[in-house]
Design a protein around this motif. Structure first.
Motif, PDB file in Angstrom:
ATOM      1  N   LYS A 137      69.601  74.139  -3.313  1.00 30.62           N
ATOM      2  CA  LYS A 137      70.479  74.257  -2.147  1.00 30.62           C
ATOM      3  C   LYS A 137      70.487  72.999  -1.284  1.00 30.62           C
ATOM      4  CE  LYS A 137      71.400  78.512  -3.088  1.00 30.62           C
ATOM      5  NZ  LYS A 137      72.647  78.894  -3.656  1.00 30.62           N
ATOM      6  N   ARG A 138      69.642  72.040  -1.576  1.00 27.10           N
ATOM      7  CA  ARG A 138      69.504  70.844  -0.744  1.00 27.10           C
ATOM      8  C   ARG A 138      69.910  69.560  -1.464  1.00 27.10           C
ATOM      9  NH1 ARG A 138      69.092  73.187   4.000  1.00 27.10           N
ATOM     10  NH2 ARG A 138      67.321  74.571   4.187  1.00 27.10           N
ATOM     11  N   VAL A 139      70.833  69.639  -2.411  1.00 29.46           N
ATOM     12  CA  VAL A 139      71.211  68.467  -3.197  1.00 29.46           C
ATOM     13  C   VAL A 139      71.909  67.427  -2.324  1.00 29.46           C
ATOM     14  CG1 VAL A 139      72.606  67.650  -5.133  1.00 29.46           C
ATOM     15  CG2 VAL A 139      71.338  69.773  -5.326  1.00 29.46           C
ATOM     16  N   LYS A 140      72.835  67.865  -1.479  1.00 35.30           N
ATOM     17  CA  LYS A 140      73.556  66.919  -0.620  1.00 35.30           C
ATOM     18  C   LYS A 140      72.612  66.190   0.323  1.00 35.30           C
ATOM     19  CE  LYS A 140      77.780  69.609  -0.514  1.00 35.30           C
ATOM     20  NZ  LYS A 140      78.698  70.361   0.321  1.00 35.30           N
ATOM     21  N   LEU A 141      71.696  66.915   0.918  1.00 29.55           N
ATOM     22  CA  LEU A 141      70.729  66.296   1.823  1.00 29.55           C
ATOM     23  C   LEU A 141      69.856  65.294   1.081  1.00 29.55           C
ATOM     24  CD1 LEU A 141      69.356  66.178   4.622  1.00 29.55           C
ATOM     25  CD2 LEU A 141      67.856  68.020   3.826  1.00 29.55           C
ATOM     26  N   PHE A 142      69.422  65.644  -0.129  1.00 28.13           N
ATOM     27  CA  PHE A 142      68.586  64.737  -0.903  1.00 28.13           C
ATOM     28  C   PHE A 142      69.346  63.479  -1.288  1.00 28.13           C
ATOM     29  CE2 PHE A 142      66.656  63.153  -4.789  1.00 28.13           C
ATOM     30  CZ  PHE A 142      65.346  63.007  -4.366  1.00 28.13           C
ATOM     31  N   LEU A 143      70.630  63.604  -1.649  1.00 27.13           N
ATOM     32  CA  LEU A 143      71.442  62.433  -1.983  1.00 27.13           C
ATOM     33  C   LEU A 143      71.618  61.521  -0.778  1.00 27.13           C
ATOM     34  CD1 LEU A 143      74.146  64.035  -4.274  1.00 27.13           C
ATOM     35  CD2 LEU A 143      72.314  62.496  -4.944  1.00 27.13           C
ATOM     36  N   GLN A 144      71.830  62.107   0.384  1.00 33.08           N
ATOM     37  CA  GLN A 144      71.951  61.297   1.598  1.00 33.08           C
ATOM     38  C   GLN A 144      70.650  60.576   1.918  1.00 33.08           C
ATOM     39  OE1 GLN A 144      73.298  64.184   4.442  1.00 33.08           O
ATOM     40  NE2 GLN A 144      75.445  63.958   3.856  1.00 33.08           N
ATOM     41  N   LEU A 145      69.529  61.263   1.757  1.00 27.93           N
ATOM     42  CA  LEU A 145      68.235  60.624   2.003  1.00 27.93           C
ATOM     43  C   LEU A 145      67.953  59.515   0.998  1.00 27.93           C
ATOM     44  CD1 LEU A 145      65.996  63.672   2.940  1.00 27.93           C
ATOM     45  CD2 LEU A 145      66.870  61.890   4.456  1.00 27.93           C
ATOM     46  N   ALA A 146      68.310  59.721  -0.264  1.00 30.56           N
ATOM     47  CA  ALA A 146      68.105  58.684  -1.280  1.00 30.56           C
ATOM     48  C   ALA A 146      68.943  57.450  -0.978  1.00 30.56           C
ATOM     49  CB  ALA A 146      68.424  59.230  -2.664  1.00 30.56           C
ATOM     50  N   ASN A 147      70.183  57.649  -0.548  1.00 35.92           N
ATOM     51  CA  ASN A 147      71.030  56.511  -0.180  1.00 35.92           C
ATOM     52  C   ASN A 147      70.502  55.807   1.061  1.00 35.92           C
ATOM     53  OD1 ASN A 147      72.851  56.713  -2.295  1.00 35.92           O
ATOM     54  ND2 ASN A 147      74.084  58.218  -1.214  1.00 35.92           N
ATOM     55  N   LEU A 148      69.967  56.551   2.003  1.00 32.25           N
ATOM     56  CA  LEU A 148      69.378  55.945   3.198  1.00 32.25           C
ATOM     57  C   LEU A 148      68.138  55.124   2.844  1.00 32.25           C
ATOM     58  CD1 LEU A 148      69.512  55.763   6.308  1.00 32.25           C
ATOM     59  CD2 LEU A 148      67.979  57.727   6.359  1.00 32.25           C
TER      60      LEU A 148
END
Length: 122
Positions: free
Chosen positions: A19-30
């Motif tokens: 359920k947290r894929v979008k958040l993880f992608l944003q954190l990885a890009n950050l």
């Protein structure tokens, strides 16, 4: 090699946090952006790094940024397939790969044009 292994590891970890894929992608890009900013600051001498630690720090920053960018590519495909749910997963994946290849080909072909490639081989 590192990016391939990291993508398998990251995908394995993300199976538990679906359920947290979008958040993880944003954190990885950050994280990747932060590492590139630190890398630029070191190269421009805004951040002082002792001479004995320069090579090590640059290696760590480049590898970390590569893991943050290339390690999450399968998650982008997974997110795209989930977003286009009624469509078949194979169709969604093939459209993404085709568009990615066409855009990459277009960018690389721009450098073959003589006026656009001036000064790139200096």
């Amino acid at each position: 090699m590192t990016s391939s292994v990291s993508s398998v590891f990251i995908s394995y970890i993300m199976n538990y946090f679906k359920k947290r894929v979008k958040l993880f992608l944003q954190l990885a890009n950050l994280v990747a952006l932060t590492m590139f900013v630190i890398l630029i600051c070191i190269q421009r001498s805004y951040i002082f790094v002792p001479p004995s630690f320069v090579t090590t720090s640059l290696y760590i920053l480049c590898t970390g940024a590569a893991i943050s960018i290339n390690g999450v590519i399968p998650l982008y495909y997974e997110l795209a397939c989930d977003s286009a749910f009624p469509a078949d997963e194979g169709l969604t994946g093939s459209v993404i790969v085709t568009v990615n290849n066409l855009l990459g080909f277009t960018v690389l072909m721009l450098f073959l044009h003589p006026t656009l490639a001036l000064g790139t081989l200096v």
